[in-house]
Design a protein around this motif. Structure first.
Motif, mmCIF file in Angstrom:
data_model
loop_
_atom_site.group_PDB
_atom_site.id
_atom_site.type_symbol
_atom_site.label_atom_id
_atom_site.label_comp_id
_atom_site.label_asym_id
_atom_site.label_seq_id
_atom_site.Cartn_x
_atom_site.Cartn_y
_atom_site.Cartn_z
ATOM 1 N N MET A 189 10.078 22.484 16.995
ATOM 2 C CA MET A 189 8.932 21.990 17.752
ATOM 3 C C MET A 189 8.467 20.679 17.126
ATOM 4 S SD MET A 189 6.579 25.283 18.789
ATOM 5 C CE MET A 189 6.104 25.645 17.103
ATOM 6 N N LEU A 268 -2.152 25.689 25.435
ATOM 7 C CA LEU A 268 -2.204 24.572 24.492
ATOM 8 C C LEU A 268 -3.430 23.689 24.684
ATOM 9 C CD1 LEU A 268 1.550 23.471 24.581
ATOM 10 C CD2 LEU A 268 0.383 24.675 22.722
ATOM 11 N N ARG A 317 -1.486 31.457 19.432
ATOM 12 C CA ARG A 317 -0.377 32.326 19.029
ATOM 13 C C ARG A 317 0.368 32.860 20.245
ATOM 14 N NH1 ARG A 317 -4.222 34.838 14.510
ATOM 15 N NH2 ARG A 317 -3.696 33.412 12.808
ATOM 16 N N ARG A 320 2.421 29.913 21.540
ATOM 17 C CA ARG A 320 3.569 29.675 20.650
ATOM 18 C C ARG A 320 4.675 30.698 20.904
ATOM 19 N NH1 ARG A 320 5.240 31.810 15.735
ATOM 20 N NH2 ARG A 320 6.372 30.370 14.370
ATOM 21 N N LEU A 344 -1.253 25.706 14.789
ATOM 22 C CA LEU A 344 0.188 25.913 14.690
ATOM 23 C C LEU A 344 0.671 25.625 13.274
ATOM 24 C CD1 LEU A 344 1.266 24.317 18.078
ATOM 25 C CD2 LEU A 344 1.537 26.721 17.454
#
Length: 389
Positions: A189, A268, A317, A320, A344
């Motif tokens: 990422m 996000l 979380r 992700r 993150l």
């Protein structure tokens, strides 16, 4: 004082993946009294991510209420079997969530897991559906401190955490010998903060307000895009927050990478700063001194009318986990905001909450995190701004 509770938890997704939410109910075992309810959205995610999120929320609520013994009841066979240690956690997107749950288990004298049919989990299921409809719960205040000796449940929690690996604040024993992991097996990422806006330049809280990039911000986004293209000639996709300052930055990256797809991930989005939106730190400290101090002291405290960092962390979380599951083994750019990127990195570095107030992220700064299928994580770059000149 000993308090035994039952945690009933559930989660669901309309689309799998799709708009997802969780629900959890904490019940006093001796009386049947409902002590707490938790429900919230986790953005776009899978059923399993939502179910794990419900488990985490239920365990957190039980801990805040001072429970010492917890009986978890869920209709998710996967979560029950994985958390009982009988099934392996093969999905890399679920490992951080399982490890977060394992860390919470470590705070109780004993924790058991029982599968129940869906018709016996109606309360948690109803809350999960309420969350998917846009509802949110308010966290209860803790009524007692949790202090417990070592136990078999704690030993199991540590084993699960070690197998899951990678969450915030989970201690994982170092290997006896270190061998560099295979880079080709990692999901990389490339985390990019959006370019500058007028509010960024004036150092004002900018959360859910959909402000565009400034002229300087567009230049920064283009520079970051060129750097990402150089770092990742094999870039598979760009995943972005839905706000305009991020989608504009993401479009620049996708264009520089030869037209890779741009995917929106609602989870996000930036923290909601509520009444503080548009104000500077100095203005907030002058007008809301007590509220700001409480916010600085605890990630569970939200700005007036906003959301707490603790709430944001759950959302991040979930996002992700969904992103890792969808892009396993590839390199992707993730375009987001200060708070989500900090969280993150906090999880990747197993850092304390103090990290959130000590890390500074520049507009269009780049950070890189690699995650392997076995859950191992490596942070390779934090806030790189060499491309900005």
């Amino acid at each position: 004082m000993s308090l035994r509770v039952i945690v009933e938890a559930d989660g669901g997704s309309r689309g799998n993946p799709g708009p997802a939410g969780y629900g959890a109910v904490v019940i006093e075992a001796a009386t049947g009294q409902v002590l707490a309810e938790r429900f919230d959205s986790v953005g776009v995610a899978t059923n399993n991510v939502a179910e794990y999120s419900g488990l985490i929320a239920g365990l957190e609520a039980a801990g805040e209420l001072g429970a010492t013994q917890v009986d978890v009841r869920m209709d998710s066979k996967l979560v029950v079997e994985q958390m009982s240690g009988r099934w392996q956690i093969k999905n890399p997107g679920l490992r951080p969530l399982a490890a977060t749950a394992a860390q919470l288990i470590d705070g109780f004298d004993s924790v058991s897991f029982t599968w129940i049919p869906r018709e016996r989990n109606k309360a948690a299921d109803a809350l999960a559906n309420k969350a998917m409809d846009g509802g949110r719960s308010v966290s209860p205040q803790p009524v007692a401190d949790v202090a417990a000796p070592d136990s078999s449940a704690k030993a199991l929690a540590r084993e699960i955490a070690a197998n899951a690996a990678g969450p915030a604040r989970v201690a994982v024993a170092p290997p006896k010998s270190w061998v560099p992991p295979s880079l080709t097996a990692a999901t990389r990422m490339i985390l990019v903060r959006h370019g500058e806006t007028e509010m960024t330049a004036e150092k004002r809280y900018s959360g859910r307000g959909d402000v565009p990039l400034s002229a300087a911000g567009l230049d920064q986004a283009a520079a970051a895009a060129r750097r990402v293209a150089a770092l990742a000639p094999d870039l598979a996709a760009v995943v972005t927050s839905p706000l305009a300052r991020c989608t504009a930055t993401a479009a620049e990256i996708a264009r520089a990478a030869g037209g890779v797809p741009v995917l929106t991930e609602a989870g996000l989005i930036e923290c909601d700063f509520g009444d503080w939106e548009g104000h500077t730190f100095a203005e907030v400290r002058e007008r809301w001194p007590a509220e700001m101090q409480r916010w600085l002291d605890s990630t569970a405290v939200a700005p007036p009318g906003g959301e707490s960092f603790k709430t944001v962390a759950k959302r991040i979380r979930g996002a992700r986990a969904a992103v890792l599951a969808a892009h396993e083994g590839t390199t992707i750019a993730v375009v987001s905001h200060v708070t989500p990127i900090k969280m993150l990195l906090q999880d990747a570095l197993a850092a304390s909450d103090a990290f959130l107030h000590r890390l500074y992220l520049e507009p269009a700064g780049i950070s890189i995190v690699d995650t392997w299928p076995d859950g191992n994580v490596a942070v390779r770059t934090v806030n790189d701004t060499a491309h900005l000149g």
